[in-house]
Design a protein around this motif. Structure first.
Motif, PDB file in Angstrom:
ATOM      1  N   GLN A 129      43.450  28.423  45.802  1.00 35.39           N
ATOM      2  CA  GLN A 129      42.957  27.766  44.593  1.00 35.39           C
ATOM      3  C   GLN A 129      41.542  28.189  44.235  1.00 35.39           C
ATOM      4  OE1 GLN A 129      43.481  23.534  45.031  1.00 35.39           O
ATOM      5  NE2 GLN A 129      45.609  23.608  44.336  1.00 35.39           N
ATOM      6  N   SER A 130      40.808  28.742  45.209  1.00 35.37           N
ATOM      7  CA  SER A 130      39.452  29.212  44.914  1.00 35.37           C
ATOM      8  C   SER A 130      39.471  30.418  43.983  1.00 35.37           C
ATOM      9  CB  SER A 130      38.726  29.576  46.216  1.00 35.37           C
ATOM     10  OG  SER A 130      39.359  30.666  46.868  1.00 35.37           O
ATOM     11  N   ASN A 131      40.648  31.034  43.813  1.00 30.60           N
ATOM     12  CA  ASN A 131      40.764  32.158  42.884  1.00 30.60           C
ATOM     13  C   ASN A 131      40.844  31.715  41.426  1.00 30.60           C
ATOM     14  OD1 ASN A 131      40.833  34.113  44.944  1.00 30.60           O
ATOM     15  ND2 ASN A 131      43.053  33.881  45.209  1.00 30.60           N
ATOM     16  N   GLU A 132      41.082  30.440  41.196  1.00 27.12           N
ATOM     17  CA  GLU A 132      41.348  29.966  39.831  1.00 27.12           C
ATOM     18  C   GLU A 132      40.199  30.273  38.873  1.00 27.12           C
ATOM     19  OE1 GLU A 132      43.994  28.834  38.442  1.00 27.12           O
ATOM     20  OE2 GLU A 132      45.238  28.738  40.239  1.00 27.12           O
ATOM     21  N   LYS A 133      38.968  30.079  39.321  1.00 28.89           N
ATOM     22  CA  LYS A 133      37.822  30.341  38.444  1.00 28.89           C
ATOM     23  C   LYS A 133      37.755  31.814  38.063  1.00 28.89           C
ATOM     24  CE  LYS A 133      32.801  29.771  38.108  1.00 28.89           C
ATOM     25  NZ  LYS A 133      31.560  29.303  38.809  1.00 28.89           N
ATOM     26  N   VAL A 134      37.993  32.687  39.049  1.00 29.08           N
ATOM     27  CA  VAL A 134      37.974  34.127  38.781  1.00 29.08           C
ATOM     28  C   VAL A 134      39.113  34.502  37.851  1.00 29.08           C
ATOM     29  CG1 VAL A 134      38.111  36.417  39.835  1.00 29.08           C
ATOM     30  CG2 VAL A 134      36.925  34.577  41.024  1.00 29.08           C
ATOM     31  N   ILE A 135      40.280  33.897  38.052  1.00 25.53           N
ATOM     32  CA  ILE A 135      41.438  34.182  37.198  1.00 25.53           C
ATOM     33  C   ILE A 135      41.160  33.781  35.755  1.00 25.53           C
ATOM     34  CG2 ILE A 135      43.822  33.500  36.708  1.00 25.53           C
ATOM     35  CD1 ILE A 135      44.220  33.287  39.773  1.00 25.53           C
ATOM     36  N   ARG A 136      40.595  32.595  35.562  1.00 24.02           N
ATOM     37  CA  ARG A 136      40.278  32.139  34.190  1.00 24.02           C
ATOM     38  C   ARG A 136      39.265  33.060  33.530  1.00 24.02           C
ATOM     39  NH1 ARG A 136      40.183  27.045  36.688  1.00 24.02           N
ATOM     40  NH2 ARG A 136      37.899  27.026  36.620  1.00 24.02           N
ATOM     41  N   SER A 137      38.254  33.474  34.303  1.00 24.65           N
ATOM     42  CA  SER A 137      37.230  34.377  33.760  1.00 24.65           C
ATOM     43  C   SER A 137      37.845  35.712  33.377  1.00 24.65           C
ATOM     44  CB  SER A 137      36.126  34.581  34.799  1.00 24.65           C
ATOM     45  OG  SER A 137      35.196  35.554  34.369  1.00 24.65           O
ATOM     46  N   PHE A 138      38.735  36.227  34.222  1.00 23.67           N
ATOM     47  CA  PHE A 138      39.415  37.498  33.965  1.00 23.67           C
ATOM     48  C   PHE A 138      40.269  37.424  32.704  1.00 23.67           C
ATOM     49  CE2 PHE A 138      43.491  39.767  34.612  1.00 23.67           C
ATOM     50  CZ  PHE A 138      43.037  41.083  34.571  1.00 23.67           C
ATOM     51  N   LEU A 139      41.054  36.370  32.568  1.00 19.36           N
ATOM     52  CA  LEU A 139      41.925  36.226  31.402  1.00 19.36           C
ATOM     53  C   LEU A 139      41.104  36.060  30.123  1.00 19.36           C
ATOM     54  CD1 LEU A 139      44.641  33.846  32.898  1.00 19.36           C
ATOM     55  CD2 LEU A 139      44.848  36.311  32.469  1.00 19.36           C
TER      56      LEU A 139
END
Length: 303
Positions: free
Chosen positions: A208-218
């Motif tokens: 779940q710590s990837n969620e912030k990076v995923i949102r930023s990437f998208l």
């Protein structure tokens, strides 16, 4: 320079049949509108014979947005005028007035679409002479300091001095749907390669710590994607991945395996292949960790 239009170019779309090209164009225009609306940039878009014309008062902001829209090969901020020699010459002198002097050479590159009472070479010679008289700058057709492009299309012409590189590829949403296994932020690079080929993605992440990076990437790539959390290290994960791929109607699964992790990758890929009824793609397979990290920085992936 107070440019009033941006010329957008696409690449392989032009190789498609007329019907498919029109459809892909419509998807690309839709994606551009979505990105510009998200950035609150006023704009108007029109298409014409292999070109997309973007009119906006926010040229500088637009230049920062366009390189992050899949399907755009290059673009040029331009000044629009008529296709008469007088108007083109006046506009050309306006553009070159502040960028040319005796110490800088120039060349004029002319292309035409339609019927005109002159050839492309005649336009280049006529306007080139006018610029020489106005600026005293020398002409150098082989290695000029400045190139002035004149694109004449029927009764209009567009003048510009640069072609800014875009990300290229196919417009997002023109191809199938891919399930992306995101174990860590660098896994998003594998998803990026499929997005550049026009694929929508469904993200399965094990942390779940990837969620912030995923949102930023998208957000960076003006993309939407459903994100699903699950334990990718469990024995049941291959069956779960297969089930999700089936439920979401994905055409393939994309992973971040590389040759540097070959011993682990072979067993995991083999297990995924046994459980999944879709292809397993590994676009990073030949990359080193250093190459992956460098590309992640270029692609807006926060490591």
């Amino acid at each position: 320079m107070n440019y009033d239009v941006i010329l957008l170019r696409y690449g392989e779309l032009s190789l498609k049949s007329a019907y498919v090209r029109k459809y892909f164009e419509s998807i690309l225009v839709r994606n551009i509108k979505k990105a510009f609306q998200g950035e609150n940039i006023p704009h108007e878009i029109r298409t014409e014979r292999g070109r997309i014309y973007l009119s906006t008062t926010e040229i500088s902001k637009s230049i920062r947005v366009l390189p992050r829209i899949f399907g755009i090969v290059s673009f040029s901020p331009a000044l629009q005028t008529t296709s008469t020699l007088q108007d083109m010459s006046t506009t050309a002198q306006h553009i070159t007035r502040n960028i040319l002097q005796k110490q800088k050479s120039f060349a004029i590159r002319v292309t035409r679409v339609g019927t005109h009472p002159f050839t492309s070479q005649q336009v280049a010679i006529h306007i080139g002479n006018d610029i020489v008289q106005a600026t005293a700058a020398p002409v150098d057709l082989n290695n000029p300091d400045v190139e002035l492009f004149i694109e004449i299309r029927e009764k209009k012409s567009f003048l510009f001095t640069e072609k800014i590189k875009g990300v290229g590829g196919l417009p997002l949403g023109t191809q199938g749907k891919i399930l992306a296994l995101v174990k860590n932020p660098s896994s998003l690079l594998a998803a990026w390669y499929l997005m550049r080929r026009g694929c929508n993605i469904v993200i399965v992440t094990g942390d779940q710590s990837n969620e912030k990076v995923i949102r930023s990437f998208l957000t960076h790539w003006y993309a939407d994607a459903e994100s699903i959390s699950m334990d990718l290290t469990s024995k049941e994960s291959p069956e779960q991945v297969s089930r999700i791929a089936s439920e979401k109607k994905c055409d393939a699964v994309v992973t971040d395996y590389t040759l540097e992790t070959l011993s682990q990758a072979l067993s995991e890929i083999a297990l995924l292949k046994r459980k999944c009824n879709v292809p397993i793609l590994s676009p990073l397979i030949t990359m080193t960790q250093e190459e992956i990290e460098n590309q992640c920085k270029d692609r807006g992936i926060l490591l």
